[in-house]
Design an enzyme around this catalytic site. Structure first.
Site, PDB file in Angstrom:
ATOM      1  N   CYS A 126     -20.483  -0.047   0.691  1.00  0.00           N
ATOM      2  CA  CYS A 126     -20.713  -0.968  -0.431  1.00  0.00           C
ATOM      3  C   CYS A 126     -22.081  -0.802  -1.071  1.00  0.00           C
ATOM      4  O   CYS A 126     -22.186  -0.356  -2.210  1.00  0.00           O
ATOM      5  CB  CYS A 126     -20.522  -2.411   0.028  1.00  0.00           C
ATOM      6  SG  CYS A 126     -18.812  -2.847   0.378  1.00  0.00           S
TER       7      CYS A 126
ATOM      8  N   ALA B  79     -37.538  -4.178   8.509  1.00  0.00           N
ATOM      9  CA  ALA B  79     -37.764  -2.754   8.248  1.00  0.00           C
ATOM     10  C   ALA B  79     -37.010  -1.911   9.265  1.00  0.00           C
ATOM     11  O   ALA B  79     -36.806  -2.315  10.400  1.00  0.00           O
ATOM     12  CB  ALA B  79     -39.253  -2.452   8.311  1.00  0.00           C
ATOM     13  N   GLY B  80     -36.600  -0.740   8.836  1.00  0.00           N
ATOM     14  CA  GLY B  80     -35.861   0.137   9.737  1.00  0.00           C
ATOM     15  C   GLY B  80     -35.359   1.360   9.013  1.00  0.00           C
ATOM     16  O   GLY B  80     -35.900   1.764   7.981  1.00  0.00           O
TER      17      GLY B  80
ATOM     18  N   GLU C 277     -15.197 -10.399  -4.170  1.00  0.00           N
ATOM     19  CA  GLU C 277     -15.335 -10.637  -2.725  1.00  0.00           C
ATOM     20  C   GLU C 277     -16.797 -10.468  -2.329  1.00  0.00           C
ATOM     21  O   GLU C 277     -17.550  -9.714  -2.944  1.00  0.00           O
ATOM     22  CB  GLU C 277     -14.447  -9.670  -1.941  1.00  0.00           C
ATOM     23  CG  GLU C 277     -14.644  -8.185  -2.242  1.00  0.00           C
ATOM     24  CD  GLU C 277     -15.729  -7.539  -1.393  1.00  0.00           C
ATOM     25  OE1 GLU C 277     -16.209  -8.201  -0.452  1.00  0.00           O
ATOM     26  OE2 GLU C 277     -16.094  -6.389  -1.684  1.00  0.00           O
TER      27      GLU C 277
ATOM     28  N   ASP D  81       0.859  -1.186   0.000  1.00  0.00           N
ATOM     29  CA  ASP D  81       0.000   0.000   0.000  1.00  0.00           C
ATOM     30  C   ASP D  81       0.895   1.236   0.000  1.00  0.00           C
ATOM     31  O   ASP D  81       2.013   1.202   0.534  1.00  0.00           O
ATOM     32  CB  ASP D  81      -0.912   0.006   1.229  1.00  0.00           C
ATOM     33  CG  ASP D  81      -2.115   0.922   1.061  1.00  0.00           C
ATOM     34  OD1 ASP D  81      -3.229   0.405   0.845  1.00  0.00           O
ATOM     35  OD2 ASP D  81      -1.951   2.153   1.148  1.00  0.00           O
TER      36      ASP D  81
END
Length: 435
Positions: A262, A254-255, A148, A30
């Site tokens: 993502c 539900a919420g 993935e 990285d």
């Protein structure tokens, strides 16, 4: 096998650690020096259950090391590309510049018969484009796409024990599939299904899965709006629907809706790619899926205003949770954090709490008051808003909680509490689509 993982953010750090846990020799690459130094010391830069343990184990044995120099990956047989593909500023499209940059940097260091394996979620057609470039500049190497399917909070398990393995390879390329079989031998021996297909299908699997899940969540949230208008109970409705084997009960809760790095990004990028392909009408429904999801956040705010008699101004509101889901410190596109910010904007004295996400939330929205103590957040609160279903919030005792607050009013933004028990304890309980 000797493996490199290019990109050591969430996906890359988990993948590198898990591959080393399986016994492979892994180097993580990285450009971020601080991130690499922390990983090399066994400290991931984010919260993920189980990751510190396998990271420490792998680095101590020497099977896992990290570097900022991509030349250090030159002796690897397989190179996994695991860099981010964020949403492009001012557009719904995915930004693949990090994938392109990592691929370009890797090209001069590919050994004979090396395999580049894409893990990043990319617009369909990306793999074919990169394969064409590989054929021109490094014909001695090959490309595969291995999407993935990680769930935050379960990423280590999902990597070590995946529910399926998908390989996108060039026509007739048995070598790449064979090498991936060696890498994932433990999972295959445990019976994990394996699908070998073309590049485009492999790229579509991830975004199609996320689009389907997002649609299912937004569907039940749309039903919760109808339930509110009719007096129906959306939770009982979901239970009844879930007994239909064609539908299933999972993701029918539900919420306040979905968030994170993502699902929102991927459905928007998928829609944008369909429009680029001249097939925008095929995925036009995903725009409504996104709109329903975002509308849920305002519904929770509206419930809070209603519970406090029409105004939240100068009322203390305890917001339980800032991360987009429990067992994560991720606040990207978090419905919970959005609700807190919206309430603050209406003049409420918001005190937000969360077991893991406070620092990330503070970096994005320093105007809010934060505490890691739920007891402190609840003290003298005029209203409680539960928006991330951490286990400790689900387990709150209504009587004990009632002794902390100034007013027994609660908005259950995840429909995870027992309305009967809370109302019996004298609470004004309000959920989404629950009478």
């Amino acid at each position: 096998m000797r493996i490199s993982v290019i990109g050591c953010g969430y996906l890359g750090a988990v993948h590198a650690s898990a591959m080393a846990e399986l016994g492979h020799e892994v180097i993580g690459i990285d450009v971020d020096e601080r991130k690499i130094a922390a990983l090399a010391a066994g400290r991931p830069s984010f919260f993920e259950p189980g990751l510190p343990e396998i990271l420490a184990s792998a680095t101590e044995t020497g099977r896992l090391r990290f570097s900022t120099d991509i030349a250090d990956a030159a002796d690897a047989q397989v190179h996994f590309l695991a860099v981010g593909t964020p949403q492009t500023a001012g557009s719904s499209a995915a930004d693949v510049s990090y994938v392109d940059a990592a691929f370009a940097a890797l090209l001069p260091h590919l050994a004979e018969d090396a395999i580049v394996v894409g893990k990043s979620t990319v617009p369909v057609g990306t793999a074919a484009r990169l394969a064409g470039r590989l054929a021109e500049e490094a014909p001695h190497a090959s490309l595969a796409w291995n999407p993935e399917f990680l769930r935050e909070g379960f990423a280590v398990k999902d990597t070590l024990e995946p529910d399926r393995l998908v390989y996108g390879v060039a026509e007739g390329d048995r070598h790449a599939a064979s090498v991936l079989d060696q890498i994932y031998r433990a999972a295959l021996e445990a019976g994990t299904p394996r699908i070998v297909t073309d590049y485009a299908t492999a790229e579509l699997v991830k975004v199609a899965a996320n689009a389907f899940l997002a649609t299912k969540i937004s569907f039940i949230n749309a039903m919760s709006e109808i339930a509110d208008a009719t007096g129906a109970d959306v939770t009982a409705l979901a239970d009844a629907l879930g007994h239909d084997a064609r539908i299933g009960r999972r993701f029918l809760n539900a919420g306040v809706g979905f968030g994170g790095g993502c699902l929102p990004k991927d459905i928007r990028a998928f829609t944008a790619r369909a429009e680029e392909l001249g097939r925008g009408e095929a995925l036009a429904f995903l725009k409504e899926v996104d709109a329903i999801n975002l509308r849920q956040r305002q519904r929770v705010v509206d419930l809070a205003v209603l519970a406090l008699g029409g105004s939240v101004h100068r009322k203390k509101i305890a917001v339980l949770g800032v991360t987009f889901k429990p067992d994560s410190d991720d606040v990207r596109d978090s419905p919970a954090l959005d609700v807190a910010v919206l309430l603050k904007g209406l003049g409420a004295d918001v005190v937000a709490t969360d077991p893991e996400g406070i620092e990330n939330a503070r970096a994005r929205h320093p105007q809010l008051d934060y505490t890691t103590s739920s007891r402190e957040a609840l003290h003298d609160a005029d209203l409680v808003v539960l928006v991330t279903e951490w286990r400790e919030y689900r387990a709150l005792d209504p009587d004990a909680t009632g002794r902390l607050v100034a007013g027994r009013r609660i908005i259950d933004g995840r429909n995870v509490l027992d309305p009967v028990a809370w109302r019996a304890a004298g609470w004004d309980y309000r959920g989404l689509g629950r009478p």
